[in-house]
Design a protein around this motif. Structure first.
Motif, PDB file in Angstrom:
ATOM      1  N   MET A 216       0.846  -1.199   0.000  1.00  0.00           N
ATOM      2  CA  MET A 216       0.000   0.000   0.000  1.00  0.00           C
ATOM      3  C   MET A 216       0.883   1.252   0.000  1.00  0.00           C
ATOM      4  SD  MET A 216      -2.896   1.215   2.778  1.00  0.00           S
ATOM      5  CE  MET A 216      -3.986  -0.165   2.432  1.00  0.00           C
ATOM      6  N   ARG A 217       0.548   2.196  -0.877  1.00  0.00           N
ATOM      7  CA  ARG A 217       1.295   3.446  -0.919  1.00  0.00           C
ATOM      8  C   ARG A 217       1.048   4.247   0.361  1.00  0.00           C
ATOM      9  NH1 ARG A 217      -0.667   6.161  -6.358  1.00  0.00           N
ATOM     10  NH2 ARG A 217      -2.619   5.171  -5.664  1.00  0.00           N
ATOM     11  N   GLU A 218       2.029   5.058   0.736  1.00  0.00           N
ATOM     12  CA  GLU A 218       1.896   5.885   1.937  1.00  0.00           C
ATOM     13  C   GLU A 218       2.383   7.298   1.648  1.00  0.00           C
ATOM     14  OE1 GLU A 218       3.928   6.132   6.325  1.00  0.00           O
ATOM     15  OE2 GLU A 218       2.970   4.225   5.766  1.00  0.00           O
ATOM     16  N   ILE A 219       1.620   8.277   2.102  1.00  0.00           N
ATOM     17  CA  ILE A 219       2.014   9.677   1.977  1.00  0.00           C
ATOM     18  C   ILE A 219       1.857  10.343   3.337  1.00  0.00           C
ATOM     19  CG2 ILE A 219       1.424   9.888  -0.466  1.00  0.00           C
ATOM     20  CD1 ILE A 219      -1.213  11.184   0.350  1.00  0.00           C
ATOM     21  N   GLU A 220       2.468  11.515   3.464  1.00  0.00           N
ATOM     22  CA  GLU A 220       2.371  12.268   4.717  1.00  0.00           C
ATOM     23  C   GLU A 220       1.607  13.566   4.467  1.00  0.00           C
ATOM     24  OE1 GLU A 220       5.181  14.316   8.202  1.00  0.00           O
ATOM     25  OE2 GLU A 220       6.076  12.992   6.684  1.00  0.00           O
ATOM     26  N   PHE A 221       0.761  13.917   5.413  1.00  0.00           N
ATOM     27  CA  PHE A 221      -0.075  15.113   5.313  1.00  0.00           C
ATOM     28  C   PHE A 221       0.095  15.929   6.585  1.00  0.00           C
ATOM     29  CE2 PHE A 221      -4.616  16.726   6.055  1.00  0.00           C
ATOM     30  CZ  PHE A 221      -4.424  17.887   5.312  1.00  0.00           C
ATOM     31  N   SER A 222       0.469  17.205   6.448  1.00  0.00           N
ATOM     32  CA  SER A 222       0.581  18.075   7.616  1.00  0.00           C
ATOM     33  C   SER A 222      -0.574  19.064   7.627  1.00  0.00           C
ATOM     34  CB  SER A 222       1.917  18.827   7.621  1.00  0.00           C
ATOM     35  OG  SER A 222       1.953  19.844   6.639  1.00  0.00           O
ATOM     36  N   VAL A 223      -1.074  19.330   8.822  1.00  0.00           N
ATOM     37  CA  VAL A 223      -2.207  20.236   8.975  1.00  0.00           C
ATOM     38  C   VAL A 223      -1.939  21.154  10.164  1.00  0.00           C
ATOM     39  CG1 VAL A 223      -3.499  18.641  10.462  1.00  0.00           C
ATOM     40  CG2 VAL A 223      -4.736  20.354   9.136  1.00  0.00           C
ATOM     41  N   MET A 224      -2.381  22.396  10.054  1.00  0.00           N
ATOM     42  CA  MET A 224      -2.197  23.346  11.138  1.00  0.00           C
ATOM     43  C   MET A 224      -3.192  23.036  12.258  1.00  0.00           C
ATOM     44  SD  MET A 224       0.151  24.823   9.524  1.00  0.00           S
ATOM     45  CE  MET A 224       0.563  25.882  10.913  1.00  0.00           C
ATOM     46  N   GLU A 225      -2.737  23.219  13.496  1.00  0.00           N
ATOM     47  CA  GLU A 225      -3.620  22.963  14.628  1.00  0.00           C
ATOM     48  C   GLU A 225      -3.450  24.055  15.681  1.00  0.00           C
ATOM     49  OE1 GLU A 225      -2.658  19.117  16.191  1.00  0.00           O
ATOM     50  OE2 GLU A 225      -0.619  19.675  16.750  1.00  0.00           O
ATOM     51  N   GLY A 226      -4.571  24.465  16.263  1.00  0.00           N
ATOM     52  CA  GLY A 226      -4.541  25.505  17.284  1.00  0.00           C
ATOM     53  C   GLY A 226      -4.007  25.014  18.611  1.00  0.00           C
ATOM     54  N   ARG A 227      -4.270  23.752  18.928  1.00  0.00           N
ATOM     55  CA  ARG A 227      -3.780  23.145  20.169  1.00  0.00           C
ATOM     56  C   ARG A 227      -3.154  21.795  19.849  1.00  0.00           C
ATOM     57  NH1 ARG A 227      -8.955  24.575  21.583  1.00  0.00           N
ATOM     58  NH2 ARG A 227      -9.587  22.389  21.608  1.00  0.00           N
ATOM     59  N   PRO A 228      -2.128  21.386  20.607  1.00  0.00           N
ATOM     60  CA  PRO A 228      -1.492  20.088  20.351  1.00  0.00           C
ATOM     61  C   PRO A 228      -2.512  18.950  20.390  1.00  0.00           C
ATOM     62  CG  PRO A 228      -0.171  21.380  21.892  1.00  0.00           C
ATOM     63  CD  PRO A 228      -1.455  22.126  21.702  1.00  0.00           C
ATOM     64  N   GLY A 229      -2.477  18.114  19.377  1.00  0.00           N
ATOM     65  CA  GLY A 229      -3.367  16.961  19.326  1.00  0.00           C
ATOM     66  C   GLY A 229      -4.689  17.205  18.631  1.00  0.00           C
ATOM     67  N   LYS A 230      -5.008  18.469  18.356  1.00  0.00           N
ATOM     68  CA  LYS A 230      -6.302  18.769  17.748  1.00  0.00           C
ATOM     69  C   LYS A 230      -6.417  18.192  16.339  1.00  0.00           C
ATOM     70  CE  LYS A 230      -9.636  22.549  17.408  1.00  0.00           C
ATOM     71  NZ  LYS A 230      -9.856  24.016  17.518  1.00  0.00           N
ATOM     72  N   ALA A 231      -5.271  18.066  15.664  1.00  0.00           N
ATOM     73  CA  ALA A 231      -5.284  17.521  14.303  1.00  0.00           C
ATOM     74  C   ALA A 231      -5.767  16.075  14.266  1.00  0.00           C
ATOM     75  CB  ALA A 231      -3.886  17.615  13.694  1.00  0.00           C
ATOM     76  N   GLN A 232      -5.703  15.384  15.403  1.00  0.00           N
ATOM     77  CA  GLN A 232      -6.102  13.975  15.432  1.00  0.00           C
ATOM     78  C   GLN A 232      -7.574  13.775  15.069  1.00  0.00           C
ATOM     79  OE1 GLN A 232      -3.734  11.477  15.913  1.00  0.00           O
ATOM     80  NE2 GLN A 232      -2.452  13.309  15.701  1.00  0.00           N
ATOM     81  N   LYS A 233      -8.355  14.848  15.161  1.00  0.00           N
ATOM     82  CA  LYS A 233      -9.764  14.746  14.773  1.00  0.00           C
ATOM     83  C   LYS A 233      -9.921  14.478  13.278  1.00  0.00           C
ATOM     84  CE  LYS A 233     -11.580  17.649  18.499  1.00  0.00           C
ATOM     85  NZ  LYS A 233     -12.386  18.851  18.848  1.00  0.00           N
ATOM     86  N   MET A 234      -8.820  14.653  12.525  1.00  0.00           N
ATOM     87  CA  MET A 234      -8.845  14.380  11.090  1.00  0.00           C
ATOM     88  C   MET A 234      -8.747  12.893  10.780  1.00  0.00           C
ATOM     89  SD  MET A 234      -9.026  17.138   9.167  1.00  0.00           S
ATOM     90  CE  MET A 234      -8.452  16.359   7.666  1.00  0.00           C
ATOM     91  N   LEU A 235      -8.345  12.083  11.749  1.00  0.00           N
ATOM     92  CA  LEU A 235      -8.039  10.677  11.484  1.00  0.00           C
ATOM     93  C   LEU A 235      -9.198   9.889  10.868  1.00  0.00           C
ATOM     94  CD1 LEU A 235      -5.775   9.740  14.532  1.00  0.00           C
ATOM     95  CD2 LEU A 235      -5.110  10.007  12.131  1.00  0.00           C
ATOM     96  N   PRO A 236     -10.438  10.008  11.361  1.00  0.00           N
ATOM     97  CA  PRO A 236     -11.526   9.245  10.724  1.00  0.00           C
ATOM     98  C   PRO A 236     -11.682   9.555   9.239  1.00  0.00           C
ATOM     99  CG  PRO A 236     -12.225  10.063  12.864  1.00  0.00           C
ATOM    100  CD  PRO A 236     -10.909  10.714  12.574  1.00  0.00           C
ATOM    101  N   LEU A 237     -11.513  10.812   8.865  1.00  0.00           N
ATOM    102  CA  LEU A 237     -11.621  11.190   7.458  1.00  0.00           C
ATOM    103  C   LEU A 237     -10.481  10.577   6.647  1.00  0.00           C
ATOM    104  CD1 LEU A 237     -13.189  12.919   5.388  1.00  0.00           C
ATOM    105  CD2 LEU A 237     -11.686  14.827   5.978  1.00  0.00           C
ATOM    106  N   LEU A 238      -9.282  10.583   7.202  1.00  0.00           N
ATOM    107  CA  LEU A 238      -8.130  10.021   6.499  1.00  0.00           C
ATOM    108  C   LEU A 238      -8.207   8.497   6.425  1.00  0.00           C
ATOM    109  CD1 LEU A 238      -5.300  12.295   7.944  1.00  0.00           C
ATOM    110  CD2 LEU A 238      -6.523  12.522   5.771  1.00  0.00           C
TER     111      LEU A 238
END
Length: 396
Positions: free
Chosen positions: A1-23
């Motif tokens: 399986m191919r793998e890529i990395e995606f960076s996203v801005m977050e206001g508080r540490p860990g807030k980006a984890q809410k993106m995981l279900p979509l990814l």
């Protein structure tokens, strides 16, 4: 399986984890695994710039729209070709101000795809305006002059400092707010050839005067508040210029705001910003990276547009959402995205923005310390040297 990395801005540490279900849903559908990296807005530009300088990092990034010019000028990110733009629905699928923010001057291909939109509107408490005898709230904010008259009436009604406006901090919000007054007066930040700044030209100076003349209505406490919206939220101000968070997210968790919080569009021209999706030039997985861009773009048709924030969708189709038709807050912000203005996408805008933020902060501090001083003299003391310095930088 191919793998890529995606960076996203977050206001508080860990807030980006809410993106995981979509990814994870993307991985299941496209068989492409996505490694998620969160980047703090506080150190955001320096972290993002390092990816371009060293040629190593994520394949796709969500970056502040005002950073696109600098990244594109570095040739750190790749433009999206005609076929890719069509696959995303074409430029007509996006709100025009957001779409235009992805282009360098005189270039035909965008370097960023609008993903999350941001705009400014006027929040007010209805009971405060009623106490001041203001019945026509639409007229109260119809022009900048009417806005000032509304502030005067609120002061007469007992609100010593009725306006919550950003006056300090390193956050570019202070410039986002100030831009309205400069633009509405006919001013611009940068000349048409992008080789010199114009924020000390007569029209722009009138805009600065109008903006800093709001001093009598703003609490000196704003200089010591990290987020000036707190002065409004706690009832210490009756009016606040702010982004979508209060009206889109927080209002729904504050019962006392359900009937009392009002919203009005900023008269004239308001700032439009947000975040865009970019693909890095060094990426060896550009095809997979584009599939992620297309997927995220097509799944931002909701309000909020992202699982981790309060931002707005940048797709015109959002105007047809049932909630927009029934919710004055959502409708006001989407209208702002249609008619507002973004900052110029030029190679050194990041540096210009950073220095203007510091300059505005210093002017406010000086005016609060000595409110009786001549305003024009104070403005020229700070703005003229900055303009001279930036013109030398741009010219070279």
């Amino acid at each position: 399986m191919r793998e890529i990395e995606f960076s996203v801005m977050e206001g508080r540490p860990g807030k980006a984890q809410k993106m995981l279900p979509l990814l994870e849903a993307f991985e299941k559908e496209y068989q492409i695994r996505v490694k998620l990296t969160g980047i703090s807005w506080i150190t955001g530009w320096s972290d993002i710039a390092k990816f371009g300088i060293f040629g190593s990092g994520p394949d796709v990034s969500c970056v502040g729209s005002t950073w696109l010019g600098s990244l594109a000028a570095m040739r750190a990110i790749r433009p999206f070709n005609f076929q890719q733009v069509r696959a995303l629905g074409g430029e007509e699928a996006f709100f025009k101000p957001s779409w235009k923010s992805g282009f360098l001057p005189d270039e035909e291909a965008p370097y960023g795809i609008p993903w999350l939109g941001d705009a400014i509107a006027i929040y007010y408490f209805k009971d405060a305006l009623a106490k001041a005898g203001i019945k026509d709230t639409q007229a109260a904010f119809s022009t900048d002059a009417a806005f000032v008259e509304t502030l005067k009436e609120l002061q007469k009604a007992g609100y010593k400092y009725p306006l919550a406006l950003t006056t300090t901090g390193i956050n570019p919000v202070v410039l986002h707010e100030a831009a309205h007054w400069l633009w509405t007066a006919g001013g611009k930040f940068v000349g048409s050839n992008s080789r010199h700044v114009t924020f000390t030209q007569p029209d722009a100076m009138q805009g600065w005067r109008n903006y800093f003349s709001l001093l009598p209505y703003i609490s000196p406490d704003s200089l010591g508040v990290e987020f000036v919206g707190d002065l409004f939220a706690t009832g210490n101000a009756a009016i606040h210029l702010g982004g979508p968070d209060f009206g889109i997210v927080q209002r729904k968790s504050k019962p006392e705001w359900q009937e009392n919080l009002g919203i009005a569009p900023v008269p004239g021209i308001t700032f439009v910003g947000g975040a865009s999706l970019v693909i890095w030039n060094y990426s060896k997985n550009s095809d997979a990276a584009f599939e992620l861009v297309r997927y995220l773009s097509s799944h931002s048709l909701s309000i909020p547009a992202s699982p981790q924030g309060s931002e707005l969708p940048t797709l015109c189709e959002a105007l047809n959402l049932p909630s927009v038709k029934n919710d004055i807050f959502e409708r006001t912000f989407l209208q702002a995205l249609q008619t507002g203005r973004s900052f110029p996408t030029i190679r050194l805008w990041g540096s210009i923005e950073e220095k203007l933020v510091v300059c505005i902060r210093n002017i406010w501090a000086d005016l609060f310390a000595n409110p009786s001083q001549d305003l024009d003299s104070c403005l020229h003391k700070y703005l003229d040297p900055l303009a001279s310095h930036l013109n030398n930088v741009l010219d070279n």
